[in-house]
Every structure is written in structure tokens, then in C-alpha cells.
Motif scaffolding. Structure first.
Motif, PDB file in Angstrom:
ATOM      1  N   TYR A 114      21.190 -19.725  24.534  1.00 15.50           N
ATOM      2  CA  TYR A 114      20.560 -18.518  25.075  1.00 15.50           C
ATOM      3  C   TYR A 114      19.057 -18.501  24.780  1.00 15.50           C
ATOM      4  O   TYR A 114      18.239 -18.237  25.675  1.00 15.50           O
ATOM      5  CB  TYR A 114      21.211 -17.268  24.497  1.00 15.50           C
ATOM      6  CG  TYR A 114      20.463 -16.017  24.894  1.00 15.50           C
ATOM      7  CD1 TYR A 114      20.561 -15.507  26.187  1.00 15.50           C
ATOM      8  CD2 TYR A 114      19.611 -15.379  23.997  1.00 15.50           C
ATOM      9  CE1 TYR A 114      19.840 -14.400  26.571  1.00 15.50           C
ATOM     10  CE2 TYR A 114      18.893 -14.259  24.366  1.00 15.50           C
ATOM     11  CZ  TYR A 114      19.006 -13.772  25.659  1.00 15.50           C
ATOM     12  OH  TYR A 114      18.276 -12.686  26.038  1.00 15.50           O
ATOM     13  N   SER A 143      16.101 -18.639  27.449  1.00 11.67           N
ATOM     14  CA  SER A 143      15.149 -17.533  27.526  1.00 11.67           C
ATOM     15  C   SER A 143      13.713 -18.033  27.422  1.00 11.67           C
ATOM     16  O   SER A 143      12.823 -17.571  28.155  1.00 11.67           O
ATOM     17  CB  SER A 143      15.425 -16.523  26.402  1.00 11.67           C
ATOM     18  OG  SER A 143      16.703 -15.940  26.554  1.00 11.67           O
ATOM     19  N   ALA A 185      18.350 -10.786  30.868  1.00 12.14           N
ATOM     20  CA  ALA A 185      17.176 -11.651  30.730  1.00 12.14           C
ATOM     21  C   ALA A 185      16.654 -12.074  32.095  1.00 12.14           C
ATOM     22  O   ALA A 185      15.431 -12.090  32.333  1.00 12.14           O
ATOM     23  CB  ALA A 185      17.530 -12.883  29.891  1.00 12.14           C
TER      24      ALA A 185
END
Length: 504
Positions: free
Chosen positions: A235, A239, A272
Motif C-alpha cells: 500500500y 501510494s 487513495a
């Protein structure tokens, strides 16, 4: 006197006693039977065995040597029994006492064998501990290396751990493997502790394969140890790529969604992506409009790829992709304006033409058409691009444009008013030679013909004209800068000059 004492009466007990004394490996049976050379041979054989066997090591004594020595002892015992049957012993005088001594001395080789076995077992334990220590040292030494460089060593160390717990399960080294394995996990996953999440993905992915290489009891709770760390790394790496424009972010999020579909980290993916789309949308309309539009287009593509590879259960990704697509398409107008103002007239024309074609009912479509025309004029007359055109039309001054050429001509103009139109070809007209244009009597549109023409109304001020014949071999458009004043009627004449060769 006789050369040797006469043979004694046969005595089976004495024969057995000599045989047992020889089995000790010291040749004592030969010594009591006065066979000193044979006794010395037994000593030499035993000495050779001791030199080779001591000190005890993990490999032990070669099997061939042990077998040969055992055969030698059996031969010495058999030969001693043969001699002792009819030979009186030097000491003790009675056979029962010699027999008892032989039995007692058998404890020497038996005790030596037991001692050697224990010493060899200890040597094996130390060798296994040394193997474990070397493997642990290799892991520590590779802690500063990249995973790609250190991976072969990590796999080699894992092979050592597996061999210890599978083939030497009762050893002290095998009992220490779980502790070494915990250190192994920690060292391999060191990039995660340093928050280098993208680098941590590969080693953590590798650690998830380790439980398949070792017994379950050895791995214990370490089996699930990498999972949360890998999910976090995927993640965070995705990101970071999403924020920096790295194209690999979709792969990271896709791996996260497929590997850990119900993890808290997966739940953060859609928010996100939404945030990235919103950020790009905010940048549209400013000085970074073109970059924002390109980013929105990339987001649309990457989100679509992510949806195809990892799925989209609640439709959140599809919604984000749709907004990115619409915003990128709408933002093309702002990008065209930015390109025009920065002097990129070719880019502005292409961007506005694409925008007009994609948005037949958009509120900015009319002005986008004007900007596309002005950008094309500015490519020939750069001064025409100093001001952004408006949607204004009409004026008080008449300008008539005539076509004195055998081709259709598109007339583009910009200034206080921007527009374009096409004049049909003049069927009775021709292209002029370069020599014609050099004559003082040259006057296009002066032949009294019925030239195709059109009159437009323009305001006072400077208007820039570009005449563009509609045929592929024309290489240069004609241009004119007209400063229009009240009280005058103006005429523009379009004609084609044929130069040397095929140029026009």
C-alpha cells in the motif's frame, strides 16, 4: 637342551584365554605364549588405528579401516587359540586365571569403543553448531546488501536450517534453529523496519514462501509474520508511486488487492485513488493544466488496468476512473489555452481541434474553435498570437476576399474578431509563375473575372489573414496583416504562385 620346550598337553581353557587376550588388541595372548613378533604386530595395528581415529571428529573412522582391524583381531584370536592349545603360558601358570584376565581385558576395547562413540557424537554436535553459526553469520553479513544480491545466500541458509531440523532433529543445532529463524526473518525484512516500503516488497514476498520449506513446528508463529508487513509495504509503495507519477503504482495496488483482499490496507486503495484524481482535477485551469490533463488521462488508464486485474467489488474504482476521464476531457480546453498563451501554437491548435471534436455541446466549444483558428494563423504570423481570441463577431468595416486560384482556399483570420471560411476554386484561373509576380503590371484578381468571393464585417484594428490552398503539394500559406480603419472598404485577393520546381 631342546631348542624349545616340549608341547604341553592340549588345554581348551588355555586356548580360549589366549584368544581372549589377543582380542584386546594388545597382543597379550602372544606375549604370554612367548610370540613377541606377533605381539609387536598387534601393537603396530592398534597404534595405526589410534593415530587415524584420534582425535575423534564428525566423520569418524573409515569403515574399511574398522573392518580390516576387526578381521585382524579375529585372526589374532583364532591364531592365539591355536597356539595356546599346546603351549604353556609364561604367566599365570593356570589357565582359569588367564581366562579371567582375558575377560577383564576385553573391557579395554569395549570401553574405548564407547568412549570414541561419545567423542564422535560430540564432534558431530559441534560440526552442526558450526554449520548453524556459519549460516547465521552469512545472514548478518548480507544485511546491508540488496535483496536481489543476497537472495542466493538467503536460500542457501534456509537449506542449512532445513537440513538441520529434518536430518538432525535431535541435535543441539536443530533446537537452536527457531531462534536463528527469527533473526533470519528480521534481517531479510530490514528494509521494512527502515520504512523503505518499495524495497521491502520483494524480501517480504520471499519470506511468505519460507514456511513451505521447513516443518510447521519450526516456523511456528513466523508463518504469518510477513503478511501484515507485506500488505503495508504494497500500500505505501503504491501510494508513493501514485503521488510521484510512477506508473508502477497500479501493479502494487493490484498485488495488494489480490493477495490481501480483506485487509485494512486494501480498504485504503479506493480513497487513495480518489484523492489523486481530486488533486489532478484541482490543477486543471491553472498554469499546470496540460500536466493535470495528462495525469488525469494516465489515471483513467491505470485505474482501468487495476480494475481489470484486481476487480472492483463496490464500484469505487470505476467511479474514480469515470471522473478522471471526464475531467481530463473537459480540461483539454484549459490545456489548449495554456499552450496558446505559452506560444505553443501547434499544440494549442491540435488540443483545441480534439476538444471541439469530443465536445459537440460543451459551453467552451465555440471559443475553442476560435482559439484553434487563431493558433493556426499564429503559426504563420506569430504576432497574431499575442492575445487570446474571444467569441466576438462582426464590425463596421467591409472586407471582401476573392479567390484568383484554381484551388479551393481556406481563409483564416484573427484579431479583434476571429473566424474562417472557404472559397471555392476559380475554374478559369491559373497558378502564376514567379516571373509574373515580378512584373510591374502584375495585379491578381484584376482580370474582370467572376471570382469566388465573400465579404465579411470586421472591427477597426489589426487583423491577420492566412490563405491556405486546399491541396497537399502546397508548402507555404499566404499571409497578410491588415490594419483596418474606418471609412475604407478593403479587398483581399488569394492567388497561387508557382515557383521553381514543384514549390508553390
Amino acid at each position: 637342551m631342546p631348542a624349545s620346550p616340549p608341547p604341553a598337553p592340549p588345554d581348551a581353557g588355555r586356548a580360549v584365554a589366549v584368544a581372549l587376550l589377543n582380542l584386546s588388541g594388545l597382543g597379550l595372548g602372544y606375549a604370554l605364549a612367548r610370540r613377541r613378533l606377533l605381539m609387536a604386530a598387534c601393537w603396530v595395528a592398534t597404534a595405526i588405528l589410534l593415530v587415524i581415529a584420534l582425535p575423534a571428529d564428525a566423520d569418524g573412522v573409515p569403515g574399511a579401516l574398522l573392518a580390516g582391524y576387526a578381521v585382524l583381531l579375529l585372526l589374532a584370536a583364532a591364531h592365539g587359540a591355536y597356539i595356546g592349545l599346546r603351549t604353556r603360558l609364561l604367566w599365570p601358570g593356570r589357565a582359569p586365571l588367564a581366562l579371567l584376565l582375558g575377560l577383564v581385558l576385553l573391557a579395554v576395547p569395549a570401553g574405548g569403543a564407547l568412549w570414541y562413540r561419545d567423542a564422535r557424537d560430540e564432534a558431530v554436535q559441534q560440526a552442526l553448531l558450526d554449520r548453524l553459526a556459519s549460516a547465521d553469520h552469512l545472514v548478518a553479513a548480507d544485511a546491508s546488501e540488496s535483496f536481489g544480491t543476497a537472495e542466493p545466500d538467503y536460500r542457501q541458509v534456509l537449506g542449512v536450517y532445513r537440513d538441520l531440523v529434518v536430518h538432525h532433529p535431535g541435535s543441539r543445532a536443530a533446537r537452536k534453529v527457531p531462534a536463528s529463524l527469527r533473526t533470519y526473518y528480521s534481517k531479510v525484512a530490514a528494509p521494512y523496519d527502515g520504512r523503505d516500503y518499495c524495497t521491502a516488497v520483494a524480501p517480504l514476498t520471499y519470506l511468505r514462501t519460507v514456511p513451505g520449506e521447513l516443518p510447521k513446528a519450526t516456523v511456528g508463529t513466523l508463518a504469518d509474520w510477513p503478511d501484515d508487513r507485506l500488505a503495508t509495504s504494497l500500500y505505501e509503495c503504491g501510494s508513493q508511486g501514485l503521488a510521484s507519477g510512477d506508473q508502477d503504482w497500479g501493479t502494487r495496488f493490484g498485488d495488494l488487492m489480490k493477495t490481501f483482499p480483506h485487509s485494512p490496507q486494501t480498504d485504503k486503495v479506493v480513497p487513495a485513488v480518489d484523492t489523486a484524481v481530486k488533486k489532478a482535477q484541482k490543477d486543471v485551469g491553472g498554469s499546470g493544466s496540460c500536466a493535470a490533463v495528462e495525469e488525469l488521462k494516465r489515471l483513467d488508464t491505470r485505474i482501468g488496468d487495476l480494475t481489470s486485474s484486481a476487480g472492483d467489488i463496490d464500484g469505487g474504482l470505476a467511479s474514480a476512473a469515470s471522473r478522471a476521464r471526464r475531467s481530463g476531457s473537459d480540461g483539454a480546453y484549459d490545456c489548449g489555452v495554456q499552450e496558446y498563451r505559452s506560444g505553443d501554437f501547434t499544440g494549442a491548435q491540435q488540443t483545441m481541434d480534439d476538444f471541439v471534436a469530443a465536445h459537440p455541446y460543451h459551453r467552451n466549444r465555440a471559443r475553442a474553435q476560435k482559439i484553434a483558428i487563431a493558433a493556426e494563423v499564429a503559426q504563420t504570423i506569430p504576432a497574431a498570437g499575442k492575445k487570446l481570441p474571444t467569441t466576438a463577431s462582426g464590425g463596421s468595416i467591409s472586407v471582401t476576399v476573392k479567390n484568383d486560384s484554381p484551388d479551393d482556399v481556406t481563409v483564416l483570420y484573427t484579431g479583434p474578431v476571429t473566424g474562417s471560411f472557404t472559397l471555392k476554386a476559380c475554374g478559369s484561373c491559373r497558378s502564376y509563375l514567379l516571373a509574373d509576380t515580378l512584373m510591374s503590371t502584375f495585379k491578381p484578381c484584376g482580370g474582370g473575372k467572376d471570382y469566388p468571393q465573400r465579404t465579411i464585417q470586421l472591427p477597426v484594428g489589426t487583423t491577420y489573414f492566412v490563405h491556405k490552398p486546399n491541396r497537399g503539394q502546397v508548402t507555404t500559406a499566404g499571409s497578410d496583416t491588415a490594419r483596418l480603419r474606418s471609412g475604407y472598404i478593403y479587398t483581399e485577393c488569394a492567388y497561387i504562385t508557382q515557383g521553381f520546381g514543384s514549390g508553390t
